[in-house]
Enzyme design. Sequence first.
Site, PDB file in Angstrom:
ATOM      1  N   ARG A   1      -3.724   3.959  -1.500  1.00 60.62           N
ATOM      2  CA  ARG A   1      -4.170   2.835  -2.326  1.00 60.62           C
ATOM      3  C   ARG A   1      -3.652   1.488  -1.829  1.00 60.62           C
ATOM      4  O   ARG A   1      -2.485   1.378  -1.426  1.00 60.62           O
ATOM      5  CB  ARG A   1      -3.705   3.026  -3.775  1.00 60.62           C
ATOM      6  CG  ARG A   1      -4.119   4.337  -4.388  1.00 60.62           C
ATOM      7  CD  ARG A   1      -3.544   4.488  -5.789  1.00 60.62           C
ATOM      8  NE  ARG A   1      -3.780   5.814  -6.344  1.00 60.62           N
ATOM      9  CZ  ARG A   1      -3.415   6.200  -7.552  1.00 60.62           C
ATOM     10  NH1 ARG A   1      -2.795   5.354  -8.349  1.00 60.62           N
ATOM     11  NH2 ARG A   1      -3.662   7.425  -7.967  1.00 60.62           N
TER      12      ARG A   1
ATOM     13  N   HIS B   1       0.841  -1.198   0.000  1.00 58.22           N
ATOM     14  CA  HIS B   1       0.000   0.000   0.000  1.00 58.22           C
ATOM     15  C   HIS B   1       0.870   1.238   0.000  1.00 58.22           C
ATOM     16  O   HIS B   1       2.030   1.215   0.417  1.00 58.22           O
ATOM     17  CB  HIS B   1      -0.957   0.004   1.205  1.00 58.22           C
ATOM     18  CG  HIS B   1      -0.295   0.328   2.518  1.00 58.22           C
ATOM     19  ND1 HIS B   1      -0.141   1.620   2.974  1.00 58.22           N
ATOM     20  CD2 HIS B   1       0.250  -0.473   3.468  1.00 58.22           C
ATOM     21  CE1 HIS B   1       0.458   1.605   4.157  1.00 58.22           C
ATOM     22  NE2 HIS B   1       0.717   0.352   4.478  1.00 58.22           N
ATOM     23  N   CYS B   2       0.303   2.333  -0.526  1.00 54.41           N
ATOM     24  CA  CYS B   2       0.965   3.633  -0.462  1.00 54.41           C
ATOM     25  C   CYS B   2       0.105   4.529   0.426  1.00 54.41           C
ATOM     26  O   CYS B   2      -0.573   4.046   1.329  1.00 54.41           O
ATOM     27  CB  CYS B   2       1.161   4.212  -1.855  1.00 54.41           C
ATOM     28  SG  CYS B   2      -0.373   4.447  -2.777  1.00 54.41           S
ATOM     29  N   MET B   3       0.100   5.824   0.199  1.00 55.88           N
ATOM     30  CA  MET B   3      -0.642   6.737   1.058  1.00 55.88           C
ATOM     31  C   MET B   3      -2.148   6.485   1.024  1.00 55.88           C
ATOM     32  O   MET B   3      -2.822   6.582   2.048  1.00 55.88           O
ATOM     33  CB  MET B   3      -0.372   8.180   0.622  1.00 55.88           C
ATOM     34  CG  MET B   3       0.969   8.710   1.070  1.00 55.88           C
ATOM     35  SD  MET B   3       1.042   8.907   2.851  1.00 55.88           S
ATOM     36  CE  MET B   3      -0.243  10.125   3.098  1.00 55.88           C
TER      37      MET B   3
END
Length: 505
Positions: free
Chosen positions: A33, A29-31
């Site tokens: 998504r 995961h990123c910020m």
Amino acid sequence: MSEENKHHATAAAILPLVGGAANVTSVAHCMTRLRLGLRDRALVRDEQLKALQAVLGVVEDDTYQIVLGPGTVARVTPEFEALVEAENARSAPASPAPADPDRGSGTGTAEALAAQGAALKAERKAKNSTPFKLFLRRIANIFVPLIPALIGCGIIAGLNGLLVNLHWLPGVTPALAAMASGFMALIAVFVGYHTAKEFGGTPILGGAVASVIVYAGVADVEAFGRHLSPGQGGVLGALGAAWLGVYVEKWCRRRVPESVDVLVTPTVTVLVAGLATLFGLMFLAGEVSTLIGDAADWLLSHGGAGAGFLLGGLFLPLVMLGLHQALIPIHTTLIEGAGFTVLLPILAMAGAGQVGAAIAIYYRLSRNTSIRTTIKSALWPGFLGVGEPLIYGVSLPLGRPFITACTGGAFGGAFVGLFNQLGTDVGSTAIGPSGWALFPLLDGNHGLGRTVAVYAAGLLVGYVAGFLATYYFGFTRTMLTELDAAPDSPADGDVAPGERVAEKV
């Protein structure tokens, strides 16, 4: 329902809609998504997935990306990983399942679905897997895991600065300063670690090579007629050092006998890459870092309004093309040098233009309940800097409103850029958030009050400009006729939210 149960329920709802655990090859995961690697894209049920309350949108790239929003994604991801592991563990001991009669026997529907998924994946990769974009994606993969620490330390730095200015808690501020600065002092090590990991080397060796950059003893080393300084070259030097270390390590693995590999390969990797870093890369990367800082200062001090107009207006297209990833090491270099990046608050104006455009669409399409419902659900995340639902669900499919949203971002960027040109630097101590979520990370050269005021006014300009541009220029007469039909007219029909947009535009 408790927060923990809610996030578990979200993960449990998503898993079968992406084909189950057997279809998931990677989870990250990123910020905002949840990023999934999938074996067969054809098994994903897109419309049912988008209909989930927690899902703000989906994006297809090299991974299948489900937009959940900041905070939520960090809590859903471990729940999703646990479900995948549990389901795989249950199915692992079992013998191969017999062919499903509903899917044909062996070579029927299953192979057709696999071929369809492979075709979709290949088509997507053909559009987004140019060598340059793949390189930028790898650079982004190095820095994205560092963003939570940058945000946390940035907010602590802002809090500490406020307490120092108010002369409050003098016994606590040194401790806060240590917390805020500790990570930045060692960021080169983390960059080296993730660089080696991304390019196929041993991560800890990448960190070891990059660590020489921040070692205090480098002050005794002389290169190009000058003594080095600890931290010289920063993240750019760490990138180069770790990449060189990976190259040396792979060279050794191919040539060193297995019996002595454990001794020879790590030693040669650290020695060769370390010497090259000390007697070349640190100096060269330091010069490049200085040039980046000087270029940003010159750009905004001499052409602030014009530069801000271009940066704010072009940022959404850059995001669509994946080229915004090239800015990540530039932001990080500016934060290392000045303590904040002056580019991010300007680029954040693109999100303000998007919000203003969405509000205008809401009022212009007063009878289109499907689009208005999408906007109502996506608007508040947009205010907080999560723009994907508005971009992919509203403005981009409509076409013209995406351009007018960029216009709003351009005017907001020009406003903030003008103040930079007049001597008021508006910067961010970390990368990642935008919109209202950027307020706790703001910093500048004239105190927090003025910095916050300029940024807030820039957002307001972006909202208003995006609204006006979209309201008056975002639609042709034909678009309004087709998109704003009465709910009971044949143009509406019984379509799901967003389907009319795809059909009419």
